[in-house]
Design a protein around this motif. Structure first.
Motif, mmCIF file in Angstrom:
data_model
loop_
_atom_site.group_PDB
_atom_site.id
_atom_site.type_symbol
_atom_site.label_atom_id
_atom_site.label_comp_id
_atom_site.label_asym_id
_atom_site.label_seq_id
_atom_site.Cartn_x
_atom_site.Cartn_y
_atom_site.Cartn_z
ATOM 1 N N GLY A 126 -28.678 63.475 34.636
ATOM 2 C CA GLY A 126 -29.564 62.328 34.487
ATOM 3 C C GLY A 126 -29.815 62.007 33.028
ATOM 4 N N VAL B 99 -26.858 60.149 31.596
ATOM 5 C CA VAL B 99 -26.848 58.744 32.023
ATOM 6 C C VAL B 99 -27.853 57.948 31.202
ATOM 7 C CG1 VAL B 99 -27.321 57.164 33.920
ATOM 8 C CG2 VAL B 99 -26.100 59.292 34.362
ATOM 9 N N LEU B 100 -29.055 58.526 31.055
ATOM 10 C CA LEU B 100 -30.092 57.819 30.296
ATOM 11 C C LEU B 100 -29.681 57.661 28.833
ATOM 12 C CD1 LEU B 100 -33.397 59.298 31.716
ATOM 13 C CD2 LEU B 100 -32.452 57.015 32.055
ATOM 14 N N GLY C 275 -27.249 54.987 28.638
ATOM 15 C CA GLY C 275 -27.908 53.715 28.916
ATOM 16 C C GLY C 275 -28.710 53.223 27.727
ATOM 17 N N PHE C 276 -29.522 54.093 27.160
ATOM 18 C CA PHE C 276 -30.372 53.650 26.055
ATOM 19 C C PHE C 276 -29.557 53.427 24.786
ATOM 20 C CE2 PHE C 276 -33.771 55.215 28.815
ATOM 21 C CZ PHE C 276 -34.625 54.131 28.728
ATOM 22 N N VAL D 167 -26.575 52.168 24.777
ATOM 23 C CA VAL D 167 -25.971 50.848 24.943
ATOM 24 C C VAL D 167 -27.008 49.756 24.672
ATOM 25 C CG1 VAL D 167 -26.031 49.711 27.205
ATOM 26 C CG2 VAL D 167 -23.886 50.407 26.245
ATOM 27 N N VAL D 168 -28.241 49.995 25.108
ATOM 28 C CA VAL D 168 -29.283 49.004 24.856
ATOM 29 C C VAL D 168 -29.511 48.858 23.354
ATOM 30 C CG1 VAL D 168 -31.730 48.518 25.147
ATOM 31 C CG2 VAL D 168 -30.399 49.309 27.083
ATOM 32 N N MET E 271 -26.717 46.912 21.825
ATOM 33 C CA MET E 271 -26.782 45.478 22.125
ATOM 34 C C MET E 271 -27.832 44.789 21.268
ATOM 35 S SD MET E 271 -26.155 44.933 26.141
ATOM 36 C CE MET E 271 -27.435 46.030 26.618
ATOM 37 N N GLN F 240 -20.617 49.450 25.981
ATOM 38 C CA GLN F 240 -21.174 48.267 26.653
ATOM 39 C C GLN F 240 -20.194 47.747 27.694
ATOM 40 O OE1 GLN F 240 -22.365 45.242 23.916
ATOM 41 N NE2 GLN F 240 -22.903 43.809 25.535
ATOM 42 N N TRP G 199 -20.490 49.859 30.815
ATOM 43 C CA TRP G 199 -21.675 49.500 31.587
ATOM 44 C C TRP G 199 -21.512 48.134 32.230
ATOM 45 C CZ3 TRP G 199 -26.109 51.871 33.126
ATOM 46 C CH2 TRP G 199 -26.353 53.137 32.604
ATOM 47 N N ALA H 232 -36.582 63.264 40.451
ATOM 48 C CA ALA H 232 -35.702 63.061 39.302
ATOM 49 C C ALA H 232 -34.922 61.763 39.458
ATOM 50 C CB ALA H 232 -34.748 64.241 39.166
ATOM 51 N N LEU I 94 -35.045 58.344 37.253
ATOM 52 C CA LEU I 94 -33.830 57.774 36.654
ATOM 53 C C LEU I 94 -33.665 56.309 37.057
ATOM 54 C CD1 LEU I 94 -31.044 58.460 35.190
ATOM 55 C CD2 LEU I 94 -30.145 58.604 37.504
ATOM 56 N N LEU J 267 -36.208 54.143 35.231
ATOM 57 C CA LEU J 267 -35.894 53.925 33.809
ATOM 58 C C LEU J 267 -34.706 52.979 33.643
ATOM 59 C CD1 LEU J 267 -36.410 57.521 32.376
ATOM 60 C CD2 LEU J 267 -37.850 55.498 32.033
ATOM 61 N N LEU J 268 -33.668 53.201 34.467
ATOM 62 C CA LEU J 268 -32.486 52.334 34.349
ATOM 63 C C LEU J 268 -32.833 50.909 34.739
ATOM 64 C CD1 LEU J 268 -29.495 54.432 35.731
ATOM 65 C CD2 LEU J 268 -30.118 53.974 33.376
ATOM 66 N N TYR K 141 -35.395 49.470 31.877
ATOM 67 C CA TYR K 141 -35.081 49.382 30.440
ATOM 68 C C TYR K 141 -33.593 49.174 30.126
ATOM 69 C CZ TYR K 141 -39.822 51.112 29.927
ATOM 70 O OH TYR K 141 -41.162 51.241 30.001
ATOM 71 N N VAL K 142 -32.715 49.548 31.039
ATOM 72 C CA VAL K 142 -31.287 49.520 30.679
ATOM 73 C C VAL K 142 -30.560 48.339 31.325
ATOM 74 C CG1 VAL K 142 -29.112 50.775 30.803
ATOM 75 C CG2 VAL K 142 -31.233 52.008 30.335
ATOM 76 N N PRO L 243 -31.342 44.351 30.047
ATOM 77 C CA PRO L 243 -30.655 43.890 28.821
ATOM 78 C C PRO L 243 -29.164 43.699 29.018
ATOM 79 C CG PRO L 243 -32.046 45.785 28.360
ATOM 80 C CD PRO L 243 -32.061 45.605 29.829
ATOM 81 N N ILE L 244 -28.543 44.575 29.835
ATOM 82 C CA ILE L 244 -27.099 44.427 30.069
ATOM 83 C C ILE L 244 -26.831 43.135 30.815
ATOM 84 C CG2 ILE L 244 -25.152 45.394 31.324
ATOM 85 C CD1 ILE L 244 -26.298 48.156 30.704
ATOM 86 N N ALA M 109 -27.228 40.318 28.415
ATOM 87 C CA ALA M 109 -26.090 40.205 27.493
ATOM 88 C C ALA M 109 -24.904 39.569 28.194
ATOM 89 C CB ALA M 109 -25.722 41.589 26.963
#
Lengths: 272, 174
Positions: free
Chosen positions: A39, A42-43, A46-47, A49-50, A53, A66, A69, B26, B30, B33-34, B37-38, B41-42, B45
């Motif tokens: 996990g 992955v985070l 993810g962060f 990539v943010v 960007m 990017q 993703w 968990a 996850l 959060l994804l 926050y993730v 934005p993707i 974009a």
């Protein structure tokens, strides 16, 4: 075979976990640690990539991370849109999270972190049913909630007796089997991969590399496929739970029309 | 092969234990959060890039259509100019033909006039000559005849009569 192997296969332990007992409950501490690692990866990705960007906003050229993703997010969005009619704000992130999390969890198996027979630092957490049951529970509870919210309580439960009331037990059984297959398919594949690695580990070191390399390459692909299947089935289950409402209305309308037509045809007959 | 490959375990690995709840928490964390926050934005974009690409394509299309329009206009202008040139040429040819016809007409008229004039002149000359001839021939003839006859034929009345008869005969014979 035993001549080839310096260790006997009885040294392989199956489904054994390092456990911690806390408040009278048993926790598989190795699974929990590797879950956190997967996990966390992955985070991190993810962060990262943010952040990337945010830095490159003028031109729209994506970085490689990017692109990874965006490939996954785009594909999942497309699937969700095709099956549910729109990019659902919960289903799409759920499927994306499932895919990435399962993928990284599966790939942890490829890391040679088994120091000796007793300490495996990062076993694949998906080879533990606790994780797969938890994922299947999240998925199926969401699917059921979605179905009920789409069709209402009556509409959702009436659907179990369709198209024929005789199929009611089968429909209920299907709904209960879904989470179990979802969980056990993933578990079984990764678990079996781990057993294969353990068996290959019994081969002497000078001959070990070839099957090890082959199997790990294959196992990496299995990891992708299983993550993909889990995410795709999640989307499809959502689609199945939400679908059928309009179809039934159309069907009923058609039946009404047929009945009316028959009535019209039957009416002039006695006049003759 | 040892027959006890699977050692007796305290728990069956298909039966979950309390780890389940940890895994549940968990994964939900996850997912949260994804999703928060993730993934937004993707998505942003991606849509922004698609939008930019679409805008560029629209611009391209517009430029292309503009170029087409300009080309069309150019072509039509060329065609107009050609048409105009052809018209002018045709007109010039017509004018030329007309001028030639006019000139020919004029020349013909002039020629006819000249011929007419010549005819009249000739007629007048002939008449004058005839008149002169009449008087001169008469005089000459009487003179000649007088000489031959030896008698004066100077009687004007007679003389004129004789000459006239002679000329009438001459005209009737010819």
């Amino acid at each position: 075979m035993t001549g080839l192997l310096p260790l006997s296969s009885s040294d392989i332990t199956i489904g054994e976990h390092k456990t911690v007992v806390w408040l009278g409950m048993t926790f598989n501490i190795d699974t929990i640690i590797s879950t956190l690692v997967a996990g966390g990866l992955v985070l991190l990705l993810g962060f990262w990539v943010v952040r990337q960007m945010k830095r490159t906003t003028e031109d729209h050229v994506p970085t490689k991370t990017q692109m990874l993703w965006e490939a996954v997010v785009g594909e999942v969005n497309k699937q969700v849109e095709d099956n549910l009619g729109k990019v659902h704000p919960f289903v799409a992130p759920l499927a994306i999270s499932l895919f990435f999390f399962i993928l990284f969890a599966n790939w942890l198996e490829l890391l040679p972190t088994e120091l000796n027979h007793d300490t495996h630092l990062l076993p694949a957490p998906t080879a533990d049913t606790n994780l797969t049951y938890a994922l299947a529970a999240v998925t199926m509870l969401s699917v059921w909630t979605y179905g009920i919210r789409q069709k209402g309580w009556k509409g959702y439960f009436r659907h179990f007796a369709e198209p024929f009331p005789v199929l009611l037990p089968l429909n209920i059984l299907e709904e209960l089997i879904k989470p179990i297959t979802l969980a056990l398919r993933l578990f079984g594949n990764i678990f079996a991969g781990g057993i294969m690695l353990a068996l290959i580990g019994l081969i002497p070191i000078y001959a070990l590399w070839a099957p090890n390399l082959l199997w790990k390459a294959f196992d990496g692909v299995i990891g992708v496929i299983q993550a993909f299947i889990f995410a795709l089935l999640t989307v499809l289950y959502f689609a199945m739970a939400g679908a059928g409402h309009e179809e039934h209305e159309i069907h009923e309308k058609y039946e009404d029309e047929q009945r009316e037509k028959q009535a019209r045809e039957a009416a002039p007959a006695p006049a003759h | 092969m040892a027959s006890v490959a699977i050692t007796p375990m305290e728990s069956n690995f298909l039966v979950p234990n309390a780890t389940f709840f940890v895994e549940l928490a968990a994964f939900l964390l996850l997912l949260f959060l994804l999703a928060k926050y993730v993934i937004p934005p993707i998505n942003r974009a991606m849509t922004a890039r698609q939008e930019a690409i679409r805008a560029e394509f629209a611009e391209l299309d517009e430029a292309k259509s503009e170029a087409h329009a300009a080309e069309e206009e150019f072509k039509s202008q060329i065609a107009d100019a050609r048409h105009e040139a052809a018209r002018i040429r045709e007109e010039a040819r017509e004018q030329g033909a007309q001028i030639i016809a006019e000139m020919r007409e004029q020349a013909n008229t002039e020629a006819a006039r000249i011929v007419e004039h010549a005819h009249a002149q000739i007629e007048a000359d002939r008449k004058a000559a005839m008149a002169q001839l009449r008087s001169e021939v008469g005089m000459l003839a009487t003179t000649l005849a007088g000489r031959i006859v030896g008698e004066s034929l100077d009687d004007d009345v007679r003389q004129t009569r004789v000459v006239d008869r002679f000329l009438t005969e001459l005209e009737g014979a010819s």
